[in-house]
Motif scaffolding. Sequence first.
Motif, PDB file in Angstrom:
ATOM      1  N   GLU A   2       0.792  -1.395   0.197  1.00  0.00           N
ATOM      2  CA  GLU A   2       0.057   0.044  -0.008  1.00  0.00           C
ATOM      3  C   GLU A   2       0.818   1.406  -0.097  1.00  0.00           C
ATOM      4  OE1 GLU A   2      -3.942  -0.562   2.300  1.00  0.00           O
ATOM      5  OE2 GLU A   2      -2.481  -1.451   3.392  1.00  0.00           O
TER       6      GLU A   2
ATOM      7  N   LEU B 138      -1.728  -7.652  -3.775  1.00  0.00           N
ATOM      8  CA  LEU B 138      -1.253  -6.644  -2.595  1.00  0.00           C
ATOM      9  C   LEU B 138      -0.547  -7.383  -1.263  1.00  0.00           C
ATOM     10  CD1 LEU B 138      -1.662  -3.544  -1.967  1.00  0.00           C
ATOM     11  CD2 LEU B 138      -3.733  -3.955  -1.333  1.00  0.00           C
TER      12      LEU B 138
ATOM     13  N   LEU C 127      -9.052   1.153  -2.060  1.00  0.00           N
ATOM     14  CA  LEU C 127      -7.760   0.701  -3.050  1.00  0.00           C
ATOM     15  C   LEU C 127      -8.112  -0.644  -3.434  1.00  0.00           C
ATOM     16  CD1 LEU C 127      -4.439   1.689  -0.945  1.00  0.00           C
ATOM     17  CD2 LEU C 127      -5.515   2.477  -3.141  1.00  0.00           C
TER      18      LEU C 127
END
Length: 564
Positions: free
Chosen positions: A433, A459, A471
Amino acid sequence: MTKKTIAPDLMYRLLVQGVKDYAIYLLGADGTVLNWNAGAERAKGYKADEIVGLNYECFYSPDDRAKGIPRRNLDLALRNGHLTTEGWRLRKDGTAFWARVALDAIYDEDGTFVGFAKVTRDLTEQRASEQRFQHQARHDALTGLPNRDGLIECLELELPQIAYGSPIAVHHVDLDRFKPINDIYGHQVGDQVLQEVAKRLFAVAGASCVVGRLGGDEFAVLQFGAPGSGSMAAMAKSIVEALSVPIAVGPRLLEIGASVGVACAPGDATDLNELLRCADLALHTAKENGRNGFRFYEAAMGETKLARRLMELKLRHAVAAKDFVLAYQPIVNGQSNRTVGFEALLRWTDQTGQPISPALFVPIAEEMGLMPELGEWVLRTACAQATAWPDDVTVAVNLSPTQLNDPLLFDLVAQVLRETGLPARRLELEITETAILANLGAARETLKRLRGLGISIALDDFGTGFSSLSLVRELPLTRIKIDRSFVSDIDGGSRTTAVIESVVALCRGYGLKTTAEGIETDGQRLGVMMSGCSDLQGYLLGRPQPASQIEWPGTTSVAASIEA
Ligand code: C2E
Ligand code: MG
Ligand code: MG
């Protein structure tokens, strides 16, 4: 037209009386007003017949009169022949104006002292704008707090007091999660957060402290008086607590948090720059210790800095010499129990034979700007290696923030795939992130193009950072890796399984695969599988190992097949 001659005496009188910008008048030896001009009337509001004959003391405040300042000014002007001074004077209506005054002792033709010529100018507006300018130069426009220059000036003024037994503590405050907030919600929201932070610091600091903004998301609280370690710790703790309360901006509740480094004069330093450096070192240590806390400066922090410089030196050499190897950790499908891929992990052993954790050296290499070069080596080596594996086994490569934000990343990845011959579907890139939020717009574009090639995007470490669900929705991801911290708690209770379950459910909704990281026990494996997680990674399923030691069903090792 006949020319009228004016007597010199009258000429002077007319000149003086006509001047409107300056109050020009004479005082007797005792300060009695002897005459008055238009400028004096304009500045002070009296007409000539109201003031002539009164003592000029009436222009001073009662306080100044009680201190004998009017008389003292006349004495000074008489003794030196001249006096210029500035100060507040009163108008007839009682309002005050800032006056610049010139007083000259005057003598008649025989040299006898007769009184004083006085010229006064009203500088109230000029002074106000000067003060505004000075205020602006030393204050931060957004928060109204003193800026770095203002704080330094304040410290310079106060530092000599330490000689009289009055220590000063500097609390260097840095917000933990300001940048992502600014990037996601925009500068307007960021500005409101900073204003709220300023307010909270001001409320916590109280009257005996000065609060300032050093720049960006860094603030400082100067604590004066006699701050013993108890009161310094109490202040630092209050700062951390005040900023750990979420900040409401519109409909959002933003969790910012802050770290604080504390240094004290004369205990840690007596010099201004040294004092600020100590507070900064303490702040860095507080950040390294997991944020949302405070640290006092200790001499050893300087030594840590030295060790870090040594590490930088060694790392620079290692990157130049490509003195690294990759270890591969299996990722296993929970249902079929098959190894579906491997994550490539950097390994570095320094000249003394000491293995150094990538969690330690990768961020340093990143800060030193070495990651593009090192990361390219990892990508090339891992892709080349993976071509020797079965066609349905993927390889996952970690990308650092600078790599993700490198505009040439797409070209590099495409080139490496071409050169090694690895199909794009077999490459997965792991991003964090922090890397995405460093430049959200650019990251999104690069990821879209990479997805376009058929590369998967995971991620990594989900749950440790900002954990923004928006996100997950917004980015072209294919997988979420749930951080080890959620898995390691599973044996301890059911609460964390609930977190994993909800992340898995969310991912399923968006068509994303999930990997649970750091599975070490059967209990964790079971818990994770019950939560519906598709893939598993951890020491229980396989440690990171050199490519040569990977074993496939039916073969001894891949290395054997590669090397054969
Ligand atoms: P990561 O990408 O989250 O990698 C997983 C880390 O967890 C690895 O640590 C791995 O060895 C460790 N791990 C796996 N299973 C277990 C387990 O069951 N228990 C425990 N305690 N740990 C487990 P490692 O290799 O030390 O790497 C640490 C971090 O360094 C990585 O976290 C990644 O962020 C970074 N890193 C490693 N290699 C690279 C690289 O080539 N490029 C970049 N940019 N970062 C890398
Ligand atoms: Mg990873
Ligand atoms: Mg991870």
